[in-house]
Design an enzyme around this catalytic site. Structure first.
Site: not given
Ligand code: BJW
Ligand code: ZN
Length: 240
Positions: A102, A119, A127, A130, A150, A215, A231
């Site tokens: 998060n 993340h 920036c 810079c 800058c 889920e 949660a």
């Molecule tokens: C509840 C609830 C309640 C609801 N109680 N539960 C290997 C294989 C395939 C792809 C890749 C790989 N390695 C890298 C990749 C590419 C990519 C990736 O993973 N893509 C996939 C989508 C397939 N990863 C990256 O690009 C990462 N970088 C990287 O690996 O660099 C090296 C590299 C570069 C280039 C190529 C290969 C390697 C970086 C990932 C950055 C992710 N950033 C984000 C956005 C940030 C921007 C922002 O916040 O504005 O981060 S994506 C978004 O998803 C955000 C979150 O942190 C992240 C995870 O999501 P999260 O938190 O799990 O949310 P949801 O909505 O998916 O799930 C919510 C859950 O809560 C659900 O299960 C509900 O049921 C539950 N829930 N209410 C309990 N009350």
């Molecule tokens: Zn700067």
């Protein structure tokens, strides 16, 4: 469900080193939308239009408007019972580490200190020219996009798709993952890498996995206990 909670409590009572991995589901009960699913943040926006470097380069104003809107939501949000329970767990276990995906900063607001924000953090700006990182606590930005001294454009200090995670965060994450004896995984869909691989690494190293989610997820298959509930309802019970 009570039986599953009991089993989870039993596992935790034998634990010396606890690692908690969280996702956006932890903040859902504070009114912050998750990313995927029917009420997900991505519903009205395509991820690749907003959360990538190329989207930002193409239209920084559009991307900043989205983040500005989220900053306002987060600023108004109140901590929920899951945040508070996780902060309490840090005090209960001598060896503890929190890995969060998060960017909302709510775990720190709740009092967690031993944590890695994998993340990034929505309250930090960086920036693109810079590289200087700054905190910006103004909820609404005065100018969009904000500009560095800058004269470079400032971006959110967040890890977008295709970008590398901070080395320092990764080092702490992998060190705690390989040393912990229990990993509690809360509110993540477990599909975004490399975070999604963390419970699998912990499991391989012999840790027990407890999952709390509404889920099933890919983590369910390796979890020793999966509790399908909110949660904010379950975590206070585990803490007890
Ligand atoms: C509840 C609830 C309640 C609801 N109680 N539960 C290997 C294989 C395939 C792809 C890749 C790989 N390695 C890298 C990749 C590419 C990519 C990736 O993973 N893509 C996939 C989508 C397939 N990863 C990256 O690009 C990462 N970088 C990287 O690996 O660099 C090296 C590299 C570069 C280039 C190529 C290969 C390697 C970086 C990932 C950055 C992710 N950033 C984000 C956005 C940030 C921007 C922002 O916040 O504005 O981060 S994506 C978004 O998803 C955000 C979150 O942190 C992240 C995870 O999501 P999260 O938190 O799990 O949310 P949801 O909505 O998916 O799930 C919510 C859950 O809560 C659900 O299960 C509900 O049921 C539950 N829930 N209410 C309990 N009350
Ligand atoms: Zn700067």
């Amino acid at each position: 469900m009570e039986l599953k909670v009991k089993k989870a409590v039993e596992i935790l009572s034998k634990c010396n080193f606890l690692v908690v991995l969280t996702g956006s589901g932890v903040s859902a009960e504070s009114g912050i939308p998750t990313f995927r699913g029917k009420d997900g943040l991505w519903k009205n926006f395509r991820a690749e239009e907003l959360a990538t470097k190329s989207a930002f380069e193409k239209d920084p104003k559009l991307v900043w408007e989205w983040y500005d809107w989220r900053r306002q939501l987060i600023n108004k949000a109140r901590l929920n019972r899951a945040h508070l329970a996780i902060a309490r767990l840090e005090k209960m276990f001598e060896q503890f580490f929190l890995i969060t995906q998060n960017v909302d900063g709510l775990h720190s607001r709740a009092g967690n200190k031993k944590l890695a924000e994998l993340h990034g953090n929505i309250w930090r700006l960086r920036c693109i020219t810079c590289g200087k990182v700054s905190f910006n606590v103004d909820v609404s930005l005065k100018e969009i996009p904000p500009i560095c001294k800058c004269s470079g454009i400032l971006r959110p200090d967040i890890v977008w798709f295709g970008e590398s995670l901070q080395e320092r965060n990764l080092a702490k994450t992998y060190a705690s993952t390989s040393e912990c004896d229990v990993m509690l995984v809360v509110g993540t869909s477990g599909i975004v890498y490399p975070a999604a691989s963390i419970p699998f690494i912990a499991k391989d190293r012999g840790a027990k996995i407890i999952e709390v989610n509404l889920e099933e997820t890919p983590i369910t298959q390796i979890a020793d206990v999966s509790i399908f509930s909110k949660a904010g309802e379950i975590l206070p019970k585990l803490k007890k």
